[in-house]
Scaffold this motif. Structure first.
Motif, PDB file in Angstrom:
ATOM      1  N   LEU A 572       4.584  -4.826  10.620  1.00 16.77           N
ATOM      2  CA  LEU A 572       4.257  -4.022   9.313  1.00 16.77           C
ATOM      3  C   LEU A 572       5.174  -3.099   9.509  1.00 16.77           C
ATOM      4  N   THR A 574       6.689   0.083   6.804  1.00 13.29           N
ATOM      5  CA  THR A 574       6.295   0.772   5.566  1.00 13.29           C
ATOM      6  C   THR A 574       7.207   1.644   4.737  1.00 13.29           C
ATOM      7  N   LYS A 576       8.612   3.796   0.890  1.00 15.61           N
ATOM      8  CA  LYS A 576       8.158   4.503  -0.403  1.00 15.61           C
ATOM      9  C   LYS A 576       8.785   3.367  -1.431  1.00 15.61           C
ATOM     10  N   PRO A 652       4.963  -1.417  -6.099  1.00 16.47           N
ATOM     11  CA  PRO A 652       4.198  -1.182  -4.556  1.00 16.47           C
ATOM     12  C   PRO A 652       3.519  -2.707  -4.208  1.00 16.47           C
ATOM     13  N   ASP A 654       2.514  -5.627  -0.790  1.00 14.00           N
ATOM     14  CA  ASP A 654       3.220  -6.320   0.297  1.00 14.00           C
ATOM     15  C   ASP A 654       3.886  -7.295   0.213  1.00 14.00           C
ATOM     16  N   ARG A 673       5.404  -3.237   3.608  1.00 11.56           N
ATOM     17  CA  ARG A 673       4.458  -2.423   2.509  1.00 11.56           C
ATOM     18  C   ARG A 673       5.247  -1.423   1.841  1.00 11.56           C
ATOM     19  N   GLU A 675       4.819   1.338  -0.771  1.00 19.24           N
ATOM     20  CA  GLU A 675       3.642   2.540  -1.297  1.00 19.24           C
ATOM     21  C   GLU A 675       4.270   3.131  -2.445  1.00 19.24           C
TER      22      GLU A 675
END
Ligand SMILES: [Cu+2]
Length: 677
Positions: A572, A574, A576, A652, A654, A673, A675
């Protein structure tokens, strides 16, 4: 076994070193050729004809099945990599409930078992061939008789495969080379096929083997072995072995000077030729090219055990053909052979995929069904299990398949399991033929090279509809010919072939009459196009810092690595939305890997499409033409890294990422991911 077992390694690795060079050396004149791959739909169709029956093993037994001996009375005797030997009852039952009885334990990685003519059983352990005997009849082996010692240095890769009983009562085994560095045959006979008399005299037969997991004596009396892609081995292959042969891996030649060696080649005779093996063999006596190539990633990545269908039809329409397991992709390929001008050659085909685990043994039981011995061996393999045994049963239904391909002076005759639809069969557009080869060099594996199309000039359908003769231009001796019949349908319907590609290794052109004249300008016509140069920096492989970034850091740097067993070190990540991302992919594994970022929910389909690229995969860096692919790294060698610079999606969600090297994506994947800002 692997590299056979290794194979996976091989598998991946396979391409590895060569992958870097792959794009440059691969011709890809047509991207139209595609291999229909082990999709769920294909597996379901295959299962309709050859039904897979998983056999449940109790939790307290780790059955890394490495050898299977069918015994009378529907019993099996099975060896495991962990050194045990088990009787199994109940394996043939419709609703199998297996009963296990331990026969022996404490062996050192036995990889095969056969009945000994004088009683008991022969097994090849890592360091010796042993006869196991139950002298007091209590069901347990009580005599472990050393027949012959096998030199080992201690490398994990020094497998001993077999034994197989020769007609003269002797045993034959094949010995892996060691792994790592230049001394891959640190002790005598690593990389050789050996013969052992019942009283333990061991003599060398042939050299050049790399990871010879499969060894078979056919009903016709010919020895064949399977080998795995790796250094000096361009792709998986099936080779006819005769006394004095040298099959390609030079490490074992260190011992060809020893007394008793029938091999006259010496280490200095073999260079990293970078040519097809078939070309070198024309000028270097003793070099034995494969009878049949098994294209890497298509018909497996770590070809293993060989079984001839000896059932006379109880296993379906392919009686007398050979079946070859694969440890990495957990499937079985099929091979038909013919002897032309004294040389074995023939075609390989997909047969059955979707097993629970990597296959190292394929063995036919007394009722004609197959048993598969399975282990992922820590290298990983397709399927949900880490080891086991399965049974494969012919349901009695015959699929529409290419039964066999035979060479002609100007093409091929394809025979089928049932009559063809005449309209599609007579249409040349139903077929696509092209030739390619693998290069013989010290690097790991080879990309499919020198690929060129073979235009179909004439099609003649037999009156009974059971065969088709294709006449084509541009056939090349020593090359593999991919023969695709995607447009063909079965008589009276719309049924396509279950598997529509054959890979024919044309070692020799047969005698016979042509049905098309040789083109006057054939040499010009068939010139291999200059390979396209793969661009390093592309929209989807952004390896240069974008000009509008200040510095090369962007907003965020992601360091992504690998773990053994087909894994990334993070699943995973993450970021922006809209952030400028510098992603450094570092491959610390011993196989080839890459990173492919995909649109949300599309990872599985991209992995499947990458697998479906078939022999075009290497040239395309294993990235399918798909809008679902957003960005990717290069195919990255072990201990190498690749950096890409991209802007994270604005939306945004997955986003899937995966390794698209064939066979990896089912395990090697994660989520990026995105966001909201
Ligand atoms: Cu990978």
């Amino acid at each position: 076994m692997k590299r056979s077992l290794l194979p996976v390694l091989a598998a991946c690795g396979a391409l590895s070193v060569s992958s870097v060079r792959a794009p440059a050396q691969t011709n890809n004149p047509s991207s139209a050729e595609r291999f229909a791959k082990p999709s769920d739909e294909l597996v379901a169709r295959e299962n309709k004809f050859w039904k897979r029956i998983p056999l449940e093993v109790p939790d307290n037994i780790v059955l890394e099945t490495s050898g299977i001996l069918p015994l009378p009375g529907k019993r099996l005797l099975v060896t495991t990599r962990r050194g045990e030997v088990w009787f199994i009852d109940g394996a043939y039952d419709a609703d199998p409930k297996l009963k296990f009885t331990l026969f022996a334990s404490g062996l050192h990685e036995p990889l095969g078992i056969i009945a000994a003519p004088k009683g008991g059983y022969y097994v090849a352990q890592r360091e010796e061939v042993t006869r196991l005997v139950d002298t007091d009849g209590d069901g347990r082996a009580d005599v472990f008789e050393t027949i012959a010692k096998i030199p080992i240095s201690g490398s994990y890769h020094e497998y001993a495969f077999g034994p197989v009983l020769a007609p003269n009562g002797n045993l034959r085994i094949t010995l892996n080379v060691a792994f790592g560095g230049a001394t891959q045959s640190p002790v005598p006979w690593r990389g050789w096929m050996m013969e052992i008399t019942p009283d333990g005299q061991m003599t060398p037969i042939a050299a050049g083997l790399r990871s010879p997991c499969g060894l078979a004596l056919t009903s016709g009396g010919d020895w064949f072995y399977s080998d795995n892609q790796g250094e000096w081995v361009g792709s998986g292959k099936l080779t006819h072995l005769e006394r004095g042969d040298f099959t390609g891996h030079p490490a074992g030649l260190a011992w060809s000077k020893l007394p008793g060696s029938p091999v006259s080649l010496r280490p200095d005779d073999i260079k990293s030729f970078d040519e097809p093996m078939s070309e070198v063999a024309k000028r270097l006596p003793g070099v034995k090219p494969p009878a049949v190539w098994l294209p890497h990633t298509i018909l497996g990545i770590s070809n293993s055990g060989i079984q001839e269908d000896l059932s006379g039809g109880k296993f379906g329409p392919f009686a007398g053909q050979l079946f070859v397991g694969d440890q990495g992709q957990s499937k079985i390929a099929r091979v038909s052979l013919e002897k032309v001008k004294g040389v074995w050659q023939g075609a390989s085909y997909a047969f059955r995929s979707g097993f629970d685990c990597g296959i190292i043994r394929v063995v036919q039981g007394e009722d004609g069904s197959f048993f598969t011995g399975e282990t992922e061996r820590g290298w990983g393999s397709l399927g949900p299990k880490k080891q086991g045994i399965e049974r494969l049963v012919w349901t009695g239904e015959t699929p529409f398949e290419i039964k066999e391909v035979r060479a002609q002076p100007d093409g091929f005759v394809l025979t089928f399991t049932s009559p063809v639809d005449r309209a599609t069969a007579e249409n040349p557009a139903s077929y696509g033929v092209s030739g390619f080869t693998y290069l013989w060099h010290k690097e790991y594996g080879s990309a499919p090279s020198n690929r060129a199309g073979c235009p179909v000039r004439k099609v003649v359908v037999a009156p009974d509809g059971l065969s088709v003769r294709l006449a084509t231009a541009c056939l090349r001796e020593g090359y593999i010919h991919e023969i695709k019949a995607a447009g063909l349908r079965a008589a009276g319907g719309t049924e396509p072939l279950l598997h529509n590609i054959a890979y024919y290794t044309l070692n020799r052109f047969p005698e016979g009459a042509r049905i098309i004249p040789l083109e006057v300008n054939e040499a010009e016509l068939c010139k291999v196009p200059v390979p396209a140069v793969a661009g390093a920096n592309t929209k989807k492989h952004p390896s240069k810092v974008p000009s509008d970034w200040t510095g090369d850091e962007g907003d965020k740097t992601i360091l992504l690595g690998t773990l053994p067993g087909l894994k990334y070190d993070q699943t995973l990540l993450t970021v922006k939305a809209g952030a400028r991302i510098r992603l450094v992919f570092r491959n610390t594994d011993d196989m080839l890997h890459k990173f492919v970022l995909c649109a949300p929910g599309t990872g599985e389909s991209v992995g499947t499409a990458a697998l479906a690229l078939g022999v075009d995969g290497a040239a395309k860096n294993y990235v399918p033409d798909s809008d679902a692919v957003l960005y990717h790294t290069a195919l990255t060698l072990p201990e190498a890294s690749d950096t890409i610079y991209f802007t994270a999606p604005a939306k945004p969600g997955d986003y899937d990422y995966l390794c698209s090297f064939p066979g990896h994506s089912a395990l090697m994947k994660g989520i990026l991911r995105v966001e909201a800002k």
